[in-house]
Design a protein around this motif. Structure first.
Motif, PDB file in Angstrom:
ATOM      1  N   SER A 177       0.821  -1.216   0.000  1.00  0.00           N
ATOM      2  CA  SER A 177       0.000   0.000   0.000  1.00  0.00           C
ATOM      3  C   SER A 177       0.856   1.268   0.000  1.00  0.00           C
ATOM      4  O   SER A 177       0.354   2.352  -0.283  1.00  0.00           O
ATOM      5  CB  SER A 177      -0.946  -0.001   1.197  1.00  0.00           C
ATOM      6  N   THR A 178       2.149   1.147   0.301  1.00  0.00           N
ATOM      7  CA  THR A 178       3.014   2.334   0.284  1.00  0.00           C
ATOM      8  C   THR A 178       3.398   2.757  -1.132  1.00  0.00           C
ATOM      9  O   THR A 178       3.787   3.894  -1.340  1.00  0.00           O
ATOM     10  CB  THR A 178       4.314   2.090   1.091  1.00  0.00           C
ATOM     11  N   PHE A 179       3.260   1.851  -2.101  1.00  0.00           N
ATOM     12  CA  PHE A 179       3.586   2.210  -3.475  1.00  0.00           C
ATOM     13  C   PHE A 179       2.515   3.150  -4.017  1.00  0.00           C
ATOM     14  O   PHE A 179       1.327   2.959  -3.787  1.00  0.00           O
ATOM     15  CB  PHE A 179       3.671   0.954  -4.372  1.00  0.00           C
ATOM     16  N   SER A 180       2.963   4.156  -4.760  1.00  0.00           N
ATOM     17  CA  SER A 180       1.999   5.125  -5.296  1.00  0.00           C
ATOM     18  C   SER A 180       1.220   4.519  -6.466  1.00  0.00           C
ATOM     19  O   SER A 180       0.102   4.913  -6.726  1.00  0.00           O
ATOM     20  CB  SER A 180       2.710   6.393  -5.745  1.00  0.00           C
ATOM     21  N   ASN A 181       1.797   3.545  -7.170  1.00  0.00           N
ATOM     22  CA  ASN A 181       1.108   2.931  -8.281  1.00  0.00           C
ATOM     23  C   ASN A 181       1.379   1.407  -8.256  1.00  0.00           C
ATOM     24  O   ASN A 181       2.169   0.901  -9.056  1.00  0.00           O
ATOM     25  CB  ASN A 181       1.580   3.531  -9.610  1.00  0.00           C
TER      26      ASN A 181
END
Length: 182
Positions: A177-181
């Protein structure tokens, strides 16, 4: 709580080993299947591939069909790369087949109900029996293809089973969930 942490790390180690084992099976199955195909068909395979992949649309159709049958665009791509390395295909032919393989991933959803993974042990058994007990070389090579197919799917099953606990891991969910995409 310390015991739970130790237990989780043990599960992680077991899953890591299972993942590596599955990857080994997958790669060995690909090699065995590719070698069997090459030994069985030889020059006939080269002429067949040349005829079937003369244009990119026909190559895409071949890639789609192969991917639908073996349910893995990655396996199809690896086979195509092997064919290019062996001189059976050229790069222009490979592009169409790989495009078809990527399209074929959408078709594999329809074939999930067949569950080819359940047939993997049977394929391994039949292939090994053919390799060990049949005298004719051509049938031994066909046995290699069948055993390689089974080992490949057994490896995919192992890798899937090894990665299944990640869906329940809160740490993995938080990391994703920390990834922006994602």
């Amino acid at each position: 709580q310390r015991q739970m942490c130790i237990r989780d790390s043990r599960m992680t180690l077991e899953n890591g080993m299972m993942l590596l084992c599955g990857l080994g099976f997958f790669l060995f199955g690909m090699k065995l299947m590719g070698d069997g195909l090459e030994l069985t068909a030889g020059s006939r395979l080269k002429s067949l591939v040349e005829r079937l992949t003369t244009n990119k649309y026909m190559g895409a159709l071949v890639g789609l069909l192969v991917t639908a049958v073996i349910q893995s665009s990655s396996a199809t791509t690896v086979m195509v790369v092997g064919f290019v390395n062996a001189g059976i295909m050229n790069l222009a032919q490979a592009v169409g087949v790989i495009m078809g393989a990527n399209i074929g991933t959408t078709v594999t959803g329809l074939l999930i109900a067949i569950k080819l993974n359940d047939l993997a042990p049977i394929a391994i058994f039949i292939g090994v029996v053919m390799i060990m007990f049949i005298k004719k070389t051509t049938y031994k090579h066909v046995g290699q293809i069948i055993a390689g197919f089974g080992i490949l799917f057994m490896g995919m099953t192992n890798m899937g089973d090894a990665l299944a606990p990640l869906s329940e891991s809160q740490m993995f969910k938080d990391m994703m969930s920390t990834f922006s995409n994602p």
